[in-house]
Design an enzyme around this catalytic site. Structure first.
Site, short mmCIF file in Angstrom:
data_model
loop_
_atom_site.label_atom_id
_atom_site.label_comp_id
_atom_site.label_asym_id
_atom_site.label_seq_id
_atom_site.Cartn_x
_atom_site.Cartn_y
_atom_site.Cartn_z
N ASP A 57 0.74 -1.10 0.04
CA ASP A 57 0.00 0.07 0.10
C ASP A 57 1.08 1.29 0.18
OD1 ASP A 57 -2.56 1.13 0.21
OD2 ASP A 57 -2.49 1.49 2.16
N ASP A 71 -9.22 0.21 1.79
CA ASP A 71 -9.59 0.46 0.21
C ASP A 71 -10.82 0.08 -0.23
OD1 ASP A 71 -6.70 1.37 0.60
OD2 ASP A 71 -6.02 0.24 -1.08
N THR A 100 -3.46 6.00 -3.89
CA THR A 100 -2.60 6.93 -3.29
C THR A 100 -1.08 6.70 -3.73
OG1 THR A 100 -2.05 4.98 -1.97
CG2 THR A 100 -3.55 6.45 -0.96
N THR A 101 -0.66 5.63 -4.45
CA THR A 101 0.35 5.50 -5.18
C THR A 101 0.42 6.51 -6.32
OG1 THR A 101 0.47 3.10 -4.58
CG2 THR A 101 2.16 3.98 -5.86
#
Ligand code: ADP
Ligand code: MG
Length: 539
Positions: free
Chosen positions: A71, A392, A104-105
């Site tokens: 994550d 998520d 998020t990445t």
């Protein structure tokens, strides 16, 4: 407006310039270059985790505790990062996590790419402010284009969307269970107006058992047992009182000396204390309370009296669980039973005690809706990763049920936006045109990295997907990481809520522009390391 960072000896940012004596300074192009390098280094650190073929990171903290995760935001938030600009990037990722839960990445990778492309333009003599203006125009344009490529989610596609959000996390069986369970939980808490309060879903994690054993229950489920087995096991349709205190003898604040002069004085004293507790129970009976939950303790001596009066009672219920009970039963949390009023009571449709796999649970259902997911995993590490997956998956399920707009994943959506943006760039006169093209290039980074992580040639992948989208006049083509060929992502079921892409674009652009605006970094010479910078975006 250009921004300047002032850092004091402890590395804290300050709103006003100190006298510049004893202050090291890096300004202009040098400052910008260093900042961009820091941002790119951070994006580079999580690049390899993107997508279904992304790898995990092993994080080890100061105390030697380890964490294995895929994550992006977890990697960034756990890492010890000192550079203020890198921290701005981490903030962007945390914001994405808070608002959209997923992506998020992607946010950090796009921001890094925007800055890298911006630097190439700056080297060609284009002013950072011009680049920033071009980026802002591009952001507005692609946000408007999102509605062109948006598809309305149907019941059949919901599951695929949630499963896509788990790409690269755990194994396939785990993704299936988590996606199904999260979606079911979110559906349980949709209210009559179609909105969802995600805080009504409780995640109860347990070590031991298989991931496949994850289950969802309607109502709020707490690992609690009623204080006496003489109390009713199950009650339907009644009133509940929630107390931010206890039902116990009062602690005397001063030293008390009991002067026992005859036999029975002590008993009489105890009896008086008990009588005071009984009065509180009588008050609850009068109000019609059938279930009592207290944050603090309930005196053992009052247990029998409570059960005789038909009250099911629970003690040491945590503050968080009480807050959830407030929502589930539409109740008000009171300071004490004595201070409670009839309006403070909540309603439950059922309050039952169950034993599942040898563990005791209390399940409450009320008008306020609630769902509880029992997440299981063989070890603490597995359970923690399952929890992050649920985080998520729940975020995506909620967005999906509320908004319903989706776009194709596997880089398809970003390529489609980049294609439109390139056409738009041709209409912009002056140097901003180059910045708009640079923005389009940056959007394509997602498909390039997805391919890179799967061991496929990134350039060929990008070109093939662009060609396929253009030739078939479809925005749905992305990269199938198994066949290495462009594929219709809708058919493949690789789909994402439009809100995630939207927030990733907004967050990445915002942080890239903020970094481009810094032309001066000053820090006190005694601490060149710039450590412990808490709030670097305030200046
Ligand atoms: P993020 O933190 O940005 O969500 P992830 O590691 O979850 O990063 O990767 C998300 C990306 O992976 C998205 O762009 C999504 O479209 C892509 N993706 C997910 N599943 C697949 C798949 N089966 N094939 C191709 N791309 C996929
Ligand atoms: Mg993701």
């Amino acid at each position: 407006m250009r921004r300047t960072y002032f850092l004091d000896g402890c590395g804290r940012s300050m709103s006003e310039a100190p006298v510049l004596k004893d202050t090291a300074r890096s300004s202009g192009r040098e400052a910008l270059q260093k900042n961009i390098q820091a941002a790119m280094a951070l994006a580079g650190a999580i690049r390899s985790t993107l997508g279904p073929k992304g790898l995990d990171k092993l994080l080890i903290d100061d105390d030697g505790r380890t964490l294995v995760t895929n994550d992006g935001v977890t990697v960034l938030e756990t890492a010890k990062v000192e550079h203020p600009v890198a921290k701005m990037m981490i903030n962007a990722s945390s914001t994405q996590d808070r608002i959209a839960k997923d992506g998020t990445t992607s946010t950090v990778i796009i921001a890094g790419e925007l800055l890298q492309n911006a630097w190439q333009l700056i080297l060609q003599g284009i002013h950072p402010a011009t680049v920033a203006r071009g980026f802002r125009k591009s952001e507005q344009y692609v946000l408007n284009c999102l509605s062109d490529i948006e598809i309305q989610c149907t019941d059949d596609t919901k599951y695929s969307v949630v499963k896509t959000s788990l790409a690269g996390k755990g194994h396939n069986a785990m993704q299936e269970v988590v996606a199904k369970t999260a979606l079911k939980a979110a559906e349980m808490v949709v209210d009559s107006e179609g909105s969802i309060d995600i805080s009504k879903i409780k995640l109860l994690s347990q070590t031991g058992g298989k991931i496949e054993d994850c289950r969802v229950f309607r109502g709020l489920m707490l690992p609690k047992k009623r204080i006496s087995s003489n109390m009713k096991k199950e009650i339907s349709d009644g009133k509940i009182l929630l107390v931010d205190g206890g039902l116990e003898k009062k602690n005397v604040s001063t030293d008390l000396k009991l002067n026992i002069t005859s036999v029975g004085v002590l008993d009489a004293f105890r009896e008086k204390e008990l009588a005071l507790l009984r009065e509180q129970v009588d008050k609850m009976v009068q109000m019609g309370v059938e279930v009592l939950a207290c944050r603090e303790s309930i005196d053992d001596n009052i247990k029998d009296y409570l059960s005789q009066n038909g009250i099911q009672a629970f003690r040491r219920v945590s503050q968080d669980d009480l807050s959830m009970l407030v929502k589930t039963c539409n109740a008000r949390l009171v300071k004490s039973i004595t201070a409670s009023e009839i309006n403070d009571l909540g309603n439950f449709t059922s309050s039952k005690n169950l034993t599942i796999d040898g563990k005791d649970f209390w399940i409450v259902e009320g008008d306020g809706l609630a769902a509880t997911i029992v997440a299981k995993g063989s070890t603490v590490d597995v359970v923690n990763e399952v929890e992050r997956c649920f985080d998520d998956a729940l975020g995506v399920s909620v967005q999906l049920l509320q908004a319903g707009g989706i776009v194709c994943g596997g880089g398809a959506g970003y390529v489609a936006l980049a294609r439109r943006l390139r056409r738009y760039a041709e209409t912009i006169p002056g140097r901003e045109q180059l910045a708009v093209e640079a923005y389009a290039d940056a959007l394509e980074v997602i498909i390039r990295v997805l391919a890179e992580n799967a061991g496929i040639d990134p350039i060929t992948t990008l070109l093939d997907v662009v060609a396929e989208q253009t030739n078939s006049n479809s925005d749905r083509y992305g990269i199938d990481l198994i066949s290495s060929e462009p594929m219709d992502m809708f058919t493949l079921g690789v789909l994402e809520p439009v809100g995630i892409v939207k927030q990733a674009l907004v967050g990445a652009t915002e942080v890239a522009i903020s970094i481009l605006r810094i032309d001066d970094v000053l820090w006190a010479k005694q601490d060149m390391e710039m450590s412990d910078i808490q709030d670097d975006e305030t200046s």
